[in-house]
Design a protein around this motif. Structure first.
Motif, mmCIF file in Angstrom:
data_model
loop_
_atom_site.group_PDB
_atom_site.id
_atom_site.type_symbol
_atom_site.label_atom_id
_atom_site.label_comp_id
_atom_site.label_asym_id
_atom_site.label_seq_id
_atom_site.Cartn_x
_atom_site.Cartn_y
_atom_site.Cartn_z
ATOM 1 N N ARG A 97 0.839 -1.205 0.000
ATOM 2 C CA ARG A 97 0.000 0.000 0.000
ATOM 3 C C ARG A 97 0.864 1.242 0.000
ATOM 4 N NH1 ARG A 97 -3.641 1.261 5.174
ATOM 5 N NH2 ARG A 97 -1.650 1.970 5.966
ATOM 6 N N SER A 98 0.372 2.247 -0.696
ATOM 7 C CA SER A 98 0.926 3.592 -0.573
ATOM 8 C C SER A 98 -0.220 4.491 -0.153
ATOM 9 C CB SER A 98 1.555 4.060 -1.890
ATOM 10 O OG SER A 98 0.644 3.935 -2.950
ATOM 11 N N ALA A 99 0.106 5.568 0.546
ATOM 12 C CA ALA A 99 -0.916 6.522 0.989
ATOM 13 C C ALA A 99 -0.345 7.924 0.851
ATOM 14 C CB ALA A 99 -1.333 6.243 2.429
ATOM 15 N N PHE A 100 -1.161 8.808 0.334
ATOM 16 C CA PHE A 100 -0.738 10.179 0.079
ATOM 17 C C PHE A 100 -1.814 11.161 0.511
ATOM 18 C CE2 PHE A 100 0.990 7.502 -3.272
ATOM 19 C CZ PHE A 100 2.340 7.812 -3.240
ATOM 20 N N ALA A 101 -1.371 12.323 0.924
ATOM 21 C CA ALA A 101 -2.292 13.447 1.110
ATOM 22 C C ALA A 101 -2.306 14.219 -0.205
ATOM 23 C CB ALA A 101 -1.824 14.340 2.241
ATOM 24 N N VAL A 102 -3.484 14.599 -0.633
ATOM 25 C CA VAL A 102 -3.638 15.370 -1.861
ATOM 26 C C VAL A 102 -4.432 16.636 -1.541
ATOM 27 C CG1 VAL A 102 -3.487 13.364 -3.371
ATOM 28 C CG2 VAL A 102 -5.714 14.087 -2.529
ATOM 29 N N LYS A 103 -4.352 17.607 -2.421
ATOM 30 C CA LYS A 103 -5.021 18.879 -2.167
ATOM 31 C C LYS A 103 -6.537 18.720 -2.107
ATOM 32 C CE LYS A 103 -5.223 23.620 -3.857
ATOM 33 N NZ LYS A 103 -6.640 23.754 -4.091
ATOM 34 N N ASP A 104 -7.118 18.049 -3.088
ATOM 35 C CA ASP A 104 -8.566 17.876 -3.161
ATOM 36 C C ASP A 104 -8.883 16.539 -3.810
ATOM 37 O OD1 ASP A 104 -9.505 20.482 -2.215
ATOM 38 O OD2 ASP A 104 -8.672 21.279 -4.083
ATOM 39 N N LEU A 105 -10.062 16.026 -3.507
ATOM 40 C CA LEU A 105 -10.581 14.823 -4.155
ATOM 41 C C LEU A 105 -11.934 15.148 -4.773
ATOM 42 C CD1 LEU A 105 -9.651 12.192 -1.426
ATOM 43 C CD2 LEU A 105 -8.688 12.356 -3.738
ATOM 44 N N PRO A 106 -12.352 14.387 -5.788
ATOM 45 C CA PRO A 106 -13.651 14.641 -6.414
ATOM 46 C C PRO A 106 -14.786 14.628 -5.398
ATOM 47 C CG PRO A 106 -12.393 13.059 -7.704
ATOM 48 C CD PRO A 106 -11.646 13.276 -6.425
ATOM 49 N N LYS A 107 -15.774 15.457 -5.652
ATOM 50 C CA LYS A 107 -16.996 15.557 -4.841
ATOM 51 C C LYS A 107 -16.719 15.956 -3.391
ATOM 52 C CE LYS A 107 -19.997 12.559 -7.502
ATOM 53 N NZ LYS A 107 -21.414 12.810 -7.417
ATOM 54 N N GLY A 108 -15.532 16.482 -3.115
ATOM 55 C CA GLY A 108 -15.202 16.862 -1.748
ATOM 56 C C GLY A 108 -14.943 15.672 -0.839
ATOM 57 N N ALA A 109 -14.621 14.520 -1.429
ATOM 58 C CA ALA A 109 -14.383 13.304 -0.649
ATOM 59 C C ALA A 109 -13.168 13.461 0.256
ATOM 60 C CB ALA A 109 -14.179 12.116 -1.588
ATOM 61 N N LYS A 110 -13.164 12.672 1.311
ATOM 62 C CA LYS A 110 -12.052 12.659 2.255
ATOM 63 C C LYS A 110 -11.045 11.568 1.931
ATOM 64 C CE LYS A 110 -14.694 14.630 6.059
ATOM 65 N NZ LYS A 110 -13.934 15.853 6.149
ATOM 66 N N VAL A 111 -11.474 10.537 1.173
ATOM 67 C CA VAL A 111 -10.599 9.410 0.854
ATOM 68 C C VAL A 111 -10.980 8.825 -0.500
ATOM 69 C CG1 VAL A 111 -12.052 7.721 2.079
ATOM 70 C CG2 VAL A 111 -9.607 7.260 1.775
ATOM 71 N N GLU A 112 -9.976 8.327 -1.203
ATOM 72 C CA GLU A 112 -10.159 7.592 -2.454
ATOM 73 C C GLU A 112 -9.196 6.422 -2.409
ATOM 74 O OE1 GLU A 112 -9.735 8.237 -7.288
ATOM 75 O OE2 GLU A 112 -9.861 9.977 -5.980
ATOM 76 N N ILE A 113 -9.668 5.243 -2.814
ATOM 77 C CA ILE A 113 -8.829 4.049 -2.757
ATOM 78 C C ILE A 113 -8.896 3.331 -4.097
ATOM 79 C CG2 ILE A 113 -8.367 1.850 -1.587
ATOM 80 C CD1 ILE A 113 -9.931 2.987 0.840
ATOM 81 N N GLU A 114 -7.725 3.046 -4.652
ATOM 82 C CA GLU A 114 -7.671 2.213 -5.851
ATOM 83 C C GLU A 114 -7.004 0.891 -5.485
ATOM 84 O OE1 GLU A 114 -3.798 3.272 -8.479
ATOM 85 O OE2 GLU A 114 -5.459 4.675 -8.690
ATOM 86 N N ALA A 115 -7.216 -0.138 -6.310
ATOM 87 C CA ALA A 115 -6.707 -1.464 -5.971
ATOM 88 C C ALA A 115 -6.323 -2.248 -7.221
ATOM 89 C CB ALA A 115 -7.751 -2.238 -5.183
#
Length: 120
Positions: A97-115
């Motif tokens: 796993r990698s985890a990053f802080a990003v400036k913004d996510l779509p729809k104002g989401a707090k988290v996005e996960i790909e797999a």
């Protein structure tokens, strides 16, 4: 009945390549409303993982077959809460796993996960 949110742009929710399935970043969207679930990063993490599990199930796979994830957070201070929920969904050996802080996510989401999952 749709069990995971539809892609909202020029991309696929998932793509297969041989024994691999690549799952696009999943937000904590309710698949019926395409809106973020109520609550904070914990609830959104749980829903994003549920969306991933629905895609896996549709393709004859399980969460245990996920070999790699990438987590994007709109606020890195939410890492511990996300990780607490994430840990409950996976068992050892955990996916890379990698985890990053990003400036913004779509729809104002707090988290996005790909797999990425592997069908052995």
């Amino acid at each position: 009945m749709q069990t995971y949110p539809k892609a909202v742009g020029a991309y696929s929710a998932f793509r297969k390549a041989g024994d691999l399935i690549f799952i696009s970043g999943q937000l904590g969207l309710d698949p019926q409303t395409n809106e973020l679930v109520k609550g904070g990063v914990g609830e959104q993490t749980k829903q994003a993982l549920n969306n991933i599990k629905a895609i896996l199930k549709e393709n004859g796979l399980e969460i245990s077959q996920v070999v790699k994830t990438m987590v994007l957070l709109s606020d890195i201070s939410d890492f511990a809460i996300m990780n607490e929920v994430y840990e409950k969904e996976f068992q050892a050996p955990f996916p890379a796993r990698s985890a990053f802080a990003v400036k913004d996510l779509p729809k104002g989401a707090k988290v996005e996960i790909e797999a990425i999952a592997y069908k052995a």
